[in-house]
Design a protein around this motif. Structure first.
Motif, mmCIF file in Angstrom:
data_model
loop_
_atom_site.group_PDB
_atom_site.id
_atom_site.type_symbol
_atom_site.label_atom_id
_atom_site.label_comp_id
_atom_site.label_asym_id
_atom_site.label_seq_id
_atom_site.Cartn_x
_atom_site.Cartn_y
_atom_site.Cartn_z
ATOM 1 N N MET A 1 0.852 -1.184 0.000
ATOM 2 C CA MET A 1 0.000 0.000 0.000
ATOM 3 C C MET A 1 0.889 1.235 0.000
ATOM 4 O O MET A 1 1.828 1.317 0.771
ATOM 5 C CB MET A 1 -0.892 0.000 1.240
ATOM 6 C CG MET A 1 -1.837 1.189 1.343
ATOM 7 S SD MET A 1 -2.702 1.217 2.944
ATOM 8 C CE MET A 1 -3.566 -0.350 2.902
ATOM 9 N N ASN A 4 -2.158 6.016 0.217
ATOM 10 C CA ASN A 4 -3.578 5.918 0.511
ATOM 11 C C ASN A 4 -3.931 7.023 1.498
ATOM 12 O O ASN A 4 -3.556 6.941 2.659
ATOM 13 C CB ASN A 4 -3.899 4.553 1.121
ATOM 14 C CG ASN A 4 -5.083 3.905 0.447
ATOM 15 O OD1 ASN A 4 -5.599 4.427 -0.521
ATOM 16 N ND2 ASN A 4 -5.496 2.763 0.951
ATOM 17 N N LYS A 6 -5.497 9.498 4.280
ATOM 18 C CA LYS A 6 -6.390 9.454 5.442
ATOM 19 C C LYS A 6 -6.698 8.038 5.915
ATOM 20 O O LYS A 6 -7.814 7.717 6.306
ATOM 21 C CB LYS A 6 -7.705 10.181 5.124
ATOM 22 C CG LYS A 6 -7.541 11.586 4.556
ATOM 23 C CD LYS A 6 -6.805 12.500 5.517
ATOM 24 C CE LYS A 6 -6.675 13.908 4.930
ATOM 25 N NZ LYS A 6 -5.853 14.792 5.752
ATOM 26 N N THR A 7 -5.705 7.151 5.888
ATOM 27 C CA THR A 7 -5.892 5.789 6.355
ATOM 28 C C THR A 7 -5.353 5.662 7.773
ATOM 29 O O THR A 7 -4.205 5.999 8.041
ATOM 30 C CB THR A 7 -5.149 4.789 5.446
ATOM 31 O OG1 THR A 7 -5.666 4.906 4.123
ATOM 32 C CG2 THR A 7 -5.344 3.364 5.932
ATOM 33 N N SER A 8 -6.194 5.177 8.697
ATOM 34 C CA SER A 8 -5.766 4.946 10.061
ATOM 35 C C SER A 8 -5.479 3.468 10.252
ATOM 36 O O SER A 8 -6.237 2.612 9.808
ATOM 37 C CB SER A 8 -6.835 5.393 11.057
ATOM 38 O OG SER A 8 -7.016 6.793 10.994
ATOM 39 N N VAL A 9 -4.376 3.165 10.913
ATOM 40 C CA VAL A 9 -3.960 1.793 11.164
ATOM 41 C C VAL A 9 -4.407 1.393 12.563
ATOM 42 O O VAL A 9 -4.315 2.177 13.514
ATOM 43 C CB VAL A 9 -2.425 1.671 11.040
ATOM 44 C CG1 VAL A 9 -1.959 0.272 11.405
ATOM 45 C CG2 VAL A 9 -1.988 2.031 9.613
ATOM 46 N N LYS A 10 -4.904 0.178 12.696
ATOM 47 C CA LYS A 10 -5.355 -0.318 13.992
ATOM 48 C C LYS A 10 -4.182 -0.421 14.953
ATOM 49 O O LYS A 10 -3.117 -0.936 14.607
ATOM 50 C CB LYS A 10 -6.020 -1.688 13.832
ATOM 51 C CG LYS A 10 -6.569 -2.259 15.132
ATOM 52 C CD LYS A 10 -7.208 -3.627 14.902
ATOM 53 C CE LYS A 10 -7.715 -4.209 16.213
ATOM 54 N NZ LYS A 10 -8.326 -5.546 16.018
ATOM 55 N N GLU A 52 0.586 10.983 1.543
ATOM 56 C CA GLU A 52 -0.806 10.890 1.117
ATOM 57 C C GLU A 52 -0.978 11.265 -0.347
ATOM 58 O O GLU A 52 -1.938 10.828 -0.993
ATOM 59 C CB GLU A 52 -1.672 11.785 1.996
ATOM 60 C CG GLU A 52 -1.859 11.249 3.407
ATOM 61 C CD GLU A 52 -2.783 12.113 4.249
ATOM 62 O OE1 GLU A 52 -3.394 11.572 5.180
ATOM 63 O OE2 GLU A 52 -2.884 13.327 3.975
ATOM 64 N N HIS A 55 -0.378 8.695 -4.336
ATOM 65 C CA HIS A 55 -1.254 8.077 -5.332
ATOM 66 C C HIS A 55 -1.334 8.926 -6.598
ATOM 67 O O HIS A 55 -1.738 8.432 -7.660
ATOM 68 C CB HIS A 55 -2.653 7.839 -4.745
ATOM 69 C CG HIS A 55 -3.399 9.088 -4.427
ATOM 70 N ND1 HIS A 55 -3.061 9.903 -3.368
ATOM 71 C CD2 HIS A 55 -4.464 9.687 -5.032
ATOM 72 C CE1 HIS A 55 -3.887 10.937 -3.331
ATOM 73 N NE2 HIS A 55 -4.740 10.832 -4.323
ATOM 74 N N TYR A 68 1.458 2.967 4.914
ATOM 75 C CA TYR A 68 0.266 2.232 5.298
ATOM 76 C C TYR A 68 -0.777 3.094 6.008
ATOM 77 O O TYR A 68 -1.890 2.630 6.255
ATOM 78 C CB TYR A 68 0.644 1.054 6.202
ATOM 79 C CG TYR A 68 1.497 0.038 5.489
ATOM 80 C CD1 TYR A 68 0.932 -0.929 4.674
ATOM 81 C CD2 TYR A 68 2.884 0.074 5.600
ATOM 82 C CE1 TYR A 68 1.715 -1.857 4.000
ATOM 83 C CE2 TYR A 68 3.683 -0.838 4.935
ATOM 84 C CZ TYR A 68 3.094 -1.803 4.129
ATOM 85 O OH TYR A 68 3.879 -2.704 3.452
ATOM 86 N N GLY A 69 -0.412 4.310 6.339
ATOM 87 C CA GLY A 69 -1.367 5.191 6.996
ATOM 88 C C GLY A 69 -0.784 5.793 8.263
ATOM 89 O O GLY A 69 0.433 5.906 8.426
ATOM 90 N N THR A 70 -1.668 6.169 9.173
ATOM 91 C CA THR A 70 -1.235 6.795 10.420
ATOM 92 C C THR A 70 -1.728 5.975 11.605
ATOM 93 O O THR A 70 -2.652 5.170 11.493
ATOM 94 C CB THR A 70 -1.778 8.231 10.534
ATOM 95 O OG1 THR A 70 -3.215 8.201 10.560
ATOM 96 C CG2 THR A 70 -1.313 9.084 9.360
#
Length: 326
Positions: A1, A4, A6-10, A52, A55, A68-70
């Motif tokens: 990835m 991407n 505004k992707t939040s990572v668990k 971000e 892409h 992978y996000g934040t």
């Protein structure tokens, strides 16, 4: 990835996070090592914007860390303190600042991790601390004994938004280092030597004090594993650098200041025929959209100089090998 927005990572279990990355060789903030081949880097908004926007800039994707996000972590005070205690215990095992034994503690990683955690606590009387991170691919994860070189690229180390006093400080720093002369400065490196089963290391303070000829020698040593020169590795890296230069000159929509290149190859002796190398651009806290402006000439200058240095080293190593064979 990659890229991407505004992707939040668990959030993972804090017990599965390592507060020090064994192969962090430079940087201002500590990398947290996650168990799934990822790292957490302290979040800076401008750097987040760069990732971000990837892409929209697919040509850059092969040359940056996977994004992978934040991640936002709430870390109990007891956990932060336990990490600090672990680091202090590890510091007591460090006997030689110039080498790292296999599985041994990395002095730079310990130093920067301890500093980051102490800053997080900041003398505040509270039960937990919240910190935000970029989640990136761990570029060292697939290597058994990664040999790593972190090179600051460019002749300017401050952003367009820097205050006058900060500009003056960084201009002075560049003028006193190889950044101004060559567009390259060594920020840190570790080189695996199979014959001694340890890493030779250089930190950013040594790199900052290097004259041009000492920097050239340090880059040469990066391709020496204690018994032979890594000629195939050098050639593979040079080819990737040429591809990167083409992208930077024609498709890079940013002006990059105080950004680095991370060079990695497998240092194990049984990988002699392996030419799988990593060259990735890192550190985008001072990445500014060009908005119609030209490329940052200092960054291109540094890349071209690095390619020229590696070309010259290849000729030197190759000629030496031929002479020995004869």
């Amino acid at each position: 990835m990659s890229g991407n927005p505004k992707t939040s990572v668990k959030a993972p279990d804090l017990n599965n996070i390592t507060a020090t990355h064994p192969f962090q060789v430079s940087g201002h903030g500590a990398l947290l090592k996650l168990p799934d081949g990822k790292v957490c880097k302290p979040l800076i908004e401008r750097e987040l914007s760069f990732y971000e926007d990837l892409h929209n800039n697919q040509s850059l994707v092969p040359f940056v860390s996977p994004f992978y996000g934040t991640l936002e972590l709430q870390i109990p005070k007891e956990k932060v303190q336990s990490w600090i205690d672990e680091i202090q215990n590890a510091e007591e095992t460090v006997e030689d600042l110039d080498t790292i034994s296999e599985g041994g503690a990395n002095p730079w990683s310990l130093r920067i991790s301890k500093k980051t955690l102490l800053n997080l606590m900041g003398g505040k009387n509270q039960d937990s601390f919240v910190s935000r991170y970029l989640v990136l691919g761990d570029l060292t994860n697939r290597f058994r004994h990664p040999s790593i070189c972190d090179l600051k690229i460019g002749t300017r180390q401050y952003g367009d938004d820097a205050a006058p006093d900060k500009r003056s400080r960084h201009m002075k720093k560049c003028a006193e280092t190889t950044s101004s002369q060559m567009g390259i400065r060594l920020c840190g490196q570790v080189i695996w030597h199979p014959v001694t089963n340890n890493y030779a290391r250089v930190d950013k303070y040594e790199g900052r004090s290097m004259a041009s000829e000492v920097l050239l020698e340090a880059i040469s040593k990066y391709f020496w594993n204690g018994t032979r020169h890594q000629t195939r590795i050098l050639a593979a890296m040079t080819e990737k650098l040429r591809n990167l230069l083409q992208v930077v000159q024609t498709e890079l929509p940013y002006r990059l200041y105080s950004s680095s290149l991370l060079l990695i190859y497998e240092g194990s002796e049984d990988s002699e025929e392996n030419t799988d190398v990593e060259i990735r651009m890192i550190d985008f806290a001072h990445a500014f959209p060009k908005n119609g402006m030209a490329n940052d000439d200092g960054y291109v200058f540094g890349l071209k100089n690095l390619i020229s240095i590696l070309d010259n080293l290849y000729e030197k190593f190759h000629s030496s090998a031929l002479f020995v064979q004869q």
